[in-house]
Design a protein around this motif. Structure first.
Motif, short mmCIF file in Angstrom:
data_model
loop_
_atom_site.label_atom_id
_atom_site.label_comp_id
_atom_site.label_asym_id
_atom_site.label_seq_id
_atom_site.Cartn_x
_atom_site.Cartn_y
_atom_site.Cartn_z
N SER A 207 14.98 7.62 -4.41
CA SER A 207 13.69 8.11 -4.85
C SER A 207 12.93 6.89 -4.93
O SER A 207 12.89 5.95 -4.30
CB SER A 207 13.72 9.20 -5.75
OG SER A 207 12.46 9.91 -5.89
N LEU A 208 12.18 6.91 -6.15
CA LEU A 208 10.93 5.91 -6.49
C LEU A 208 11.79 4.92 -7.14
O LEU A 208 10.99 3.87 -7.91
CB LEU A 208 9.70 6.27 -6.93
CG LEU A 208 8.98 7.36 -6.00
CD1 LEU A 208 7.94 7.78 -6.66
CD2 LEU A 208 8.69 6.64 -4.79
N ALA A 229 2.38 2.23 -4.13
CA ALA A 229 2.43 3.22 -3.22
C ALA A 229 3.19 2.49 -1.67
O ALA A 229 3.65 2.88 -1.11
CB ALA A 229 1.12 3.91 -2.89
N ALA A 232 6.41 1.93 -1.89
CA ALA A 232 7.20 3.03 -1.72
C ALA A 232 7.07 3.56 -0.16
O ALA A 232 7.60 4.60 0.14
CB ALA A 232 6.96 4.05 -2.75
N HIS A 233 6.21 2.91 0.46
CA HIS A 233 5.93 3.57 1.89
C HIS A 233 5.44 4.95 1.98
O HIS A 233 5.59 5.63 2.78
CB HIS A 233 6.95 3.47 2.66
CG HIS A 233 7.81 2.05 3.06
ND1 HIS A 233 7.15 0.99 3.45
CD2 HIS A 233 9.03 1.42 2.38
CE1 HIS A 233 7.82 -0.19 3.39
NE2 HIS A 233 8.91 0.29 2.88
N LEU A 234 4.49 5.14 0.83
CA LEU A 234 3.69 6.33 0.69
C LEU A 234 2.32 6.23 0.53
O LEU A 234 1.79 5.20 0.18
CB LEU A 234 4.42 7.10 -0.63
CG LEU A 234 5.99 7.22 -0.55
CD1 LEU A 234 6.13 8.00 -2.01
CD2 LEU A 234 5.98 8.59 0.31
N SER A 235 1.44 7.25 0.94
CA SER A 235 0.21 7.36 0.47
C SER A 235 -0.03 7.31 -0.89
O SER A 235 0.82 8.02 -1.72
CB SER A 235 -0.60 8.60 1.02
OG SER A 235 -0.20 9.75 0.45
N THR A 238 0.40 10.96 -2.41
CA THR A 238 1.79 11.49 -2.48
C THR A 238 2.73 10.72 -3.56
O THR A 238 3.46 11.44 -4.35
CB THR A 238 2.57 11.33 -1.01
OG1 THR A 238 1.71 12.09 -0.10
CG2 THR A 238 3.81 11.68 -1.18
N PHE A 239 2.35 9.25 -3.57
CA PHE A 239 2.88 8.66 -4.55
C PHE A 239 2.66 8.83 -6.04
O PHE A 239 3.80 8.99 -6.68
CB PHE A 239 2.65 7.13 -4.24
CG PHE A 239 3.33 6.27 -5.34
CD1 PHE A 239 4.77 5.81 -5.18
CD2 PHE A 239 2.64 5.88 -6.47
CE1 PHE A 239 4.90 4.87 -6.05
CE2 PHE A 239 3.27 4.85 -7.29
CZ PHE A 239 4.57 4.37 -7.08
N ARG A 242 4.59 12.27 -6.63
CA ARG A 242 6.32 12.10 -6.93
C ARG A 242 6.57 11.34 -8.07
O ARG A 242 7.42 11.76 -8.71
CB ARG A 242 6.68 11.53 -5.39
CG ARG A 242 6.59 12.32 -4.29
CD ARG A 242 7.39 11.82 -3.03
NE ARG A 242 8.47 11.29 -3.38
CZ ARG A 242 9.51 10.40 -2.54
NH1 ARG A 242 8.92 10.34 -1.22
NH2 ARG A 242 10.69 9.99 -2.81
#
Length: 326
Positions: A207-208, A229, A232-235, A238-239, A242
């Motif tokens: 996960s993160l 973010a 973590a390669h997330l927007s 979304t980051f 999560r």
């Protein structure tokens, strides 16, 4: 050296897991703590899984303890009056009294929580508030520290409270050592929400967790939400969602607490200046560092350092440039 004396009061129906928490966390620190288990009578008690726990000490032993811990037990049965009286006596002599999970009901029955904030397992907060309206029940925290009376929420929050006790007694560095000894995550701030959809992952690659590990290695950098973010390669949206699901905290609040924790360890274990610690922990200027540290810890950095001065065994922190390895 006998260490800080801790007596764990095992009441009838004591939960084996909760009984083991303080034993695991505190005894891992060697002679810093002297830990014993006490039962109300010589006949001992039966644990939640049917094991018979013989008495290792009597109620009179609580009179010499520095800290008394009451783990979760079969609280529906109540506690004998002599137990309640003993807890009151301990409190009156300024012994620190701590409950884990529904152990709060023993403290409530003894009158120790009257007029105080307290918490317990999320599924029992309504009952605690209903049966003891003189208690301000906080339903959304991991633990509550009221000075000489402390209460925790359920299960893993008890570990957080035990680590919090170590931090109060011997500092953040020792608390983190206890967490490593117990193979537990570093202790979480008590103000976090106790209901988290998923447990905090600790293994790298899950996960993160990788992003949190990366952030801890770059605390001196001016990290922004977009940096976390992106790692973590997330927007960002979304980051955030999560991150809160996993840790119970917004990312930047978590980062702020991590920086404060790092600053505590530098204050305890080094002779670094306030300016250097402010820079290495990513808390900005010395003035900004003092403000945030005092707001969080209730005392300025210099006073905190004075509590944990160890003299000649404090290493010097080298003046190293801020890392920008993002």
């Amino acid at each position: 050296m006998t260490g800080h004396r801790v007596s764990i009061l095992a009441l009838d129906g004591v939960l084996s897991f909760e009984l083991g928490m303080p034993l695991t966390v505190l005894q891992s620190l060697g002679d810093l703590y002297s830990v014993s288990v006490v039962t109300p009578t010589e006949a001992g008690v039966t644990t939640d899984n049917g094991l018979r726990l013989s008495s290792a000490g009597s109620l009179t032993e609580l009179a010499t303890a520095d800290t008394v811990i009451v783990p979760a037990y079969a609280f529906e049965r109540g506690i004998p009056e002599d137990v309640a009286e003993t807890l009151r006596t301990c409190h009156e002599r300024s012994t620190r009294v701590v409950s884990l999970c529904v152990g709060a009901f023993a403290l409530a029955q003894s009158g120790l929580l009257a007029g105080r904030r307290a918490t317990t397992h999320w599924s029992r907060t309504e009952r605690l508030a209903r049966e003891h309206p003189d208690i301000t029940v906080d339903r959304d925290v991991l633990y509550v520290d009221e000075g000489t009376v402390l209460t925790s929420a359920g299960t893993s929050a008890g570990i957080d409270l035990c680590l919090h006790l170590v931090c109060k007694d011997f500092g953040a560095a020792t608390a983190n050592q206890a967490a490593r000894n117990a193979v537990a995550a570093p202790h979480r701030d008590g103000g976090q929400a106790q209901f988290i959809e998923q447990h905090l992952p600790t293994a790298a690659g899950t996960s993160l967790a990788d992003t949190r590990t990366w952030a801890l290695k770059h605390l001196a950098d001016p990290l922004l939400l977009r940096d976390l973010a992106a790692h973590a390669h997330l927007s960002p949206r979304t980051f955030i969602r999560r991150f809160i699901t996993e840790t119970g905290l917004p990312p930047m609040k978590w980062l702020q607490l991590a920086r404060i924790d790092h600053a505590k360890q530098l204050l305890e274990r080094s002779d670094a200046t306030i300016d250097t610690i402010a820079r290495l922990s990513g808390l900005g200027t010395a003035a900004n560092f003092r403000t945030h540290f005092t707001q969080h810890c209730g005392l300025p950095p210099s006073a905190y350092r004075g509590m944990y001065t160890r003299g000649s065994d404090r290493p010097t922190v080298p003046k190293q440039p801020t890392s920008h390895g993002r």
